[in-house]
Scaffold this active site. Sequence first.
Site, PDB file in Angstrom:
ATOM      1  N   ASP A  12      -7.745   2.063   2.604  1.00  0.00           N
ATOM      2  CA  ASP A  12      -7.305   3.049   1.570  1.00  0.00           C
ATOM      3  C   ASP A  12      -8.332   4.022   1.235  1.00  0.00           C
ATOM      4  OD1 ASP A  12      -6.592   3.966  -1.020  1.00  0.00           O
ATOM      5  OD2 ASP A  12      -4.971   2.527  -1.114  1.00  0.00           O
ATOM      6  N   ILE A  13      -7.884   5.332   1.269  1.00  0.00           N
ATOM      7  CA  ILE A  13      -8.848   6.455   1.212  1.00  0.00           C
ATOM      8  C   ILE A  13      -9.554   6.331  -0.244  1.00  0.00           C
ATOM      9  CG2 ILE A  13      -7.126   8.256   0.247  1.00  0.00           C
ATOM     10  CD1 ILE A  13      -9.526   8.484   3.235  1.00  0.00           C
ATOM     11  N   GLU A  67       3.722   5.997  -4.434  1.00  0.00           N
ATOM     12  CA  GLU A  67       3.122   7.002  -4.046  1.00  0.00           C
ATOM     13  C   GLU A  67       3.634   7.363  -2.776  1.00  0.00           C
ATOM     14  OE1 GLU A  67      -1.135   8.483  -3.265  1.00  0.00           O
ATOM     15  OE2 GLU A  67      -1.115   7.127  -5.131  1.00  0.00           O
ATOM     16  N   HIS A  95       3.740  -0.406   3.004  1.00  0.00           N
ATOM     17  CA  HIS A  95       2.517  -0.880   3.018  1.00  0.00           C
ATOM     18  C   HIS A  95       1.844  -2.029   2.231  1.00  0.00           C
ATOM     19  CE1 HIS A  95       2.497   2.565   0.135  1.00  0.00           C
ATOM     20  NE2 HIS A  95       1.367   1.788  -0.424  1.00  0.00           N
ATOM     21  N   HIS A 143      -1.428  -3.729   0.428  1.00  0.00           N
ATOM     22  CA  HIS A 143      -2.498  -3.435  -0.026  1.00  0.00           C
ATOM     23  C   HIS A 143      -3.317  -4.830   0.069  1.00  0.00           C
ATOM     24  CE1 HIS A 143      -2.297   0.397  -2.394  1.00  0.00           C
ATOM     25  NE2 HIS A 143      -1.191   0.192  -2.312  1.00  0.00           N
TER      26      HIS A 143
HETATM   27  P1  AMP Z   1       1.274   3.194  -3.436  1.00  0.00           P
HETATM   28  O1  AMP Z   1       2.456   3.958  -2.317  1.00  0.00           O
HETATM   29  O2  AMP Z   1       1.433   3.130  -4.842  1.00  0.00           O
HETATM   30  O3  AMP Z   1       1.150   1.876  -2.839  1.00  0.00           O
HETATM   31  O4  AMP Z   1       0.209   4.165  -3.252  1.00  0.00           O
HETATM   32  C1  AMP Z   1      -0.413   4.616  -2.105  1.00  0.00           C
HETATM   33  C2  AMP Z   1      -1.908   4.316  -1.535  1.00  0.00           C
HETATM   34  O5  AMP Z   1      -2.238   5.074  -0.392  1.00  0.00           O
HETATM   35  C3  AMP Z   1      -3.117   4.893  -2.564  1.00  0.00           C
HETATM   36  O6  AMP Z   1      -3.715   3.559  -2.800  1.00  0.00           O
HETATM   37  C4  AMP Z   1      -3.630   5.977  -1.794  1.00  0.00           C
HETATM   38  O7  AMP Z   1      -4.910   5.861  -2.103  1.00  0.00           O
HETATM   39  C5  AMP Z   1      -3.347   5.575  -0.351  1.00  0.00           C
HETATM   40  N1  AMP Z   1      -3.525   6.735   0.312  1.00  0.00           N
HETATM   41  C6  AMP Z   1      -2.688   7.837   0.150  1.00  0.00           C
HETATM   42  N2  AMP Z   1      -3.049   8.764   1.237  1.00  0.00           N
HETATM   43  C7  AMP Z   1      -3.822   8.269   2.103  1.00  0.00           C
HETATM   44  C8  AMP Z   1      -4.372   8.304   3.507  1.00  0.00           C
HETATM   45  N3  AMP Z   1      -4.207   9.668   4.080  1.00  0.00           N
HETATM   46  N4  AMP Z   1      -5.358   7.743   3.904  1.00  0.00           N
HETATM   47  C9  AMP Z   1      -5.613   6.396   3.272  1.00  0.00           C
HETATM   48  N5  AMP Z   1      -5.038   6.047   2.288  1.00  0.00           N
HETATM   49  C10 AMP Z   1      -4.331   6.646   1.637  1.00  0.00           C
END
Ligand code: AMP
Length: 131
Positions: free
Chosen positions: A28-29, A87, A92, A94
């Site tokens: 996760d970025i 988001e 996905h 975590h």
């Molecule tokens: P959520 O959809 O609420 O689970 O959040 C999306 C997650 O993806 C967040 O924790 C972001 O930090 C992560 N994220 C978004 N874009 C990227 C990326 N390009 N590379 C890695 N992680 C990402």
Amino acid sequence: MSIFSKIAAGEIPSYKCAENEEFYAFLDINPLVKGHTLVIPRREMDYIFDMEDDELARFEVFAKKVAVAIKKAFPCVKVGQAVLGLEVPHAHIHLIPMQSEKDMNFANPKLNLSSEEMQAIADKIFSMYNV
Ligand code: AMP
């Protein structure tokens, strides 16, 4: 194509932690803790509970293998699992190495790590995957 589909296809860079034909794992970025990893299906789909049972089962087994690698790379009490998807509309999981329940709080400030640190974390997890 979702941003995560592009990541799985290698069209957008990511810090790869593990992969197979069907699934991909990367850092996760905006990590809550060192080793915070995302696991995704390569197949584009939004809501995890729209997955067919057998695909969901394989997804979870892949996540389990990644969690084992994370725990070896970053010793912790347990690796926590969370699904939000508010988001990014691509399924996905975590995976978060926890020292305590507080580490799973998504309202916590995120770590600001250099690309070198992120690469070193991903390499460490990758090296433990399938060991
Ligand atoms: P959520 O959809 O609420 O689970 O959040 C999306 C997650 O993806 C967040 O924790 C972001 O930090 C992560 N994220 C978004 N874009 C990227 C990326 N390009 N590379 C890695 N992680 C990402």
